[in-house]
Design a protein around this motif. Sequence first.
Motif, PDB file in Angstrom:
ATOM      1  N   LEU A  39       4.630   4.638   3.094  1.00  0.00           N
ATOM      2  CA  LEU A  39       4.889   3.323   3.670  1.00  0.00           C
ATOM      3  C   LEU A  39       4.864   3.391   5.189  1.00  0.00           C
ATOM      4  O   LEU A  39       4.296   2.524   5.852  1.00  0.00           O
ATOM      5  CB  LEU A  39       6.239   2.787   3.189  1.00  0.00           C
ATOM      6  N   SER A  40       5.487   4.416   5.742  1.00  0.00           N
ATOM      7  CA  SER A  40       5.539   4.568   7.202  1.00  0.00           C
ATOM      8  C   SER A  40       4.141   4.575   7.790  1.00  0.00           C
ATOM      9  O   SER A  40       3.862   3.902   8.799  1.00  0.00           O
ATOM     10  CB  SER A  40       6.264   5.867   7.566  1.00  0.00           C
ATOM     11  N   ALA A  41       3.250   5.343   7.176  1.00  0.00           N
ATOM     12  CA  ALA A  41       1.872   5.427   7.680  1.00  0.00           C
ATOM     13  C   ALA A  41       1.174   4.080   7.599  1.00  0.00           C
ATOM     14  O   ALA A  41       0.444   3.685   8.517  1.00  0.00           O
ATOM     15  CB  ALA A  41       1.100   6.477   6.889  1.00  0.00           C
ATOM     16  N   ALA A  42       1.425   3.342   6.494  1.00  0.00           N
ATOM     17  CA  ALA A  42       0.793   2.024   6.334  1.00  0.00           C
ATOM     18  C   ALA A  42       1.294   1.037   7.385  1.00  0.00           C
ATOM     19  O   ALA A  42       0.537   0.173   7.853  1.00  0.00           O
ATOM     20  CB  ALA A  42       1.055   1.488   4.936  1.00  0.00           C
ATOM     21  N   LEU A  43       2.552   1.155   7.778  1.00  0.00           N
ATOM     22  CA  LEU A  43       3.118   0.259   8.785  1.00  0.00           C
ATOM     23  C   LEU A  43       2.475   0.475  10.158  1.00  0.00           C
ATOM     24  O   LEU A  43       2.453  -0.440  10.989  1.00  0.00           O
ATOM     25  CB  LEU A  43       4.628   0.465   8.894  1.00  0.00           C
ATOM     26  N   THR A  44       1.977   1.694  10.397  1.00  0.00           N
ATOM     27  CA  THR A  44       1.354   1.972  11.694  1.00  0.00           C
ATOM     28  C   THR A  44      -0.076   1.456  11.777  1.00  0.00           C
ATOM     29  O   THR A  44      -0.639   1.379  12.867  1.00  0.00           O
ATOM     30  CB  THR A  44       1.337   3.497  11.980  1.00  0.00           C
TER      31      THR A  44
END
Length: 340
Positions: A39-44
């Motif tokens: 999720l963190s990577a997708a938010l970036t």
Amino acid sequence: MSPKKAHEVDRFIALAQTLLSNEPQITSAIDIGAGRAHLSAALTREPLLLDVCAIEGSSSQVTGAEKLVSNRLKYKKKEEEEHKRGMLTLKTEVLDENGIRRILQEGRAEKEEGRLVCALHACGDLTVDTLRAFVSSGSAERQDVLIAIGCCYNLTSSSNFPFHPCNVSPTFTHNHLVLATQSPILWSSSTSSWESAKLSMRKLVYRARLQVELDASQGPSPSENRVGRLADSCFLSYETFRSKALKKMHLNENDVARLEPQGEWEGFEKTFMFFWTLRCLLGPVLESHIVLERFTGLALLLQERLAVDENAGKELRLELWNLFDQVESGSARNLAIAVH
């Protein structure tokens, strides 16, 4: 990333985009219990392009996330580099209420106006700790946006009920919390899901049958000698299970009485499946109560906190979203609490 996780991340990003559409000042996020940081990577990435701090309590999960991040940097889109946004930082921290409160208070950049605080399937008490820390850290007054989705109710402490002292909540035992994780709607979503559900029930029947035989033979009680985990192949028949289980318990098969007639237990398995299914149908009811109890408790905490400052959080909204497609994705825990 599995299809299930991809579905969850896509839906989460869509909700975040909706909630942040009127919050252009928010350019960063904190992902609590980030795991492998999918999720963190997708938010970036686009469309959000947020600078994300992924917080995880497990060093092994962070190691896995670091590999994901290094791979992502190889294929980072040019447009993201042009925006000079979308940085991802990984940290290992103690994730309890005090630790999360400190993270939310200390991790804020100077003059930063609002952040997105995420908790996607925060396990057990982590969801409760995140909700409470969001309030006690002053995040609501600073116009932070929160999206939290709980998971693993069976790992939640009974002491966390009620969520707020003013809430009227029944006493939740461990059995209640385990039952709350049951999602019968998923059993028939596919042939493999139904076979898996039947196998789970068969395991319970075989273990119950063996315990009756042990009691009749004055064998060890469950607390004295446990069977523990066995491979699924051990449950192809009761005789296979019995042999493997007794061997693991260091017992001679001839010393444990067999129950007769066999037909009675074959009929019992069907009866058990019927009543077990009825029992599990209460799972979604208990889950709904747990989530609504947290929802109303969070509303009370926010009211108490914001009552100190009449101007703070004047337009604050607390919402409950049915976020994931349970049947299509297999994602059982799909209720998201959002503050914005």
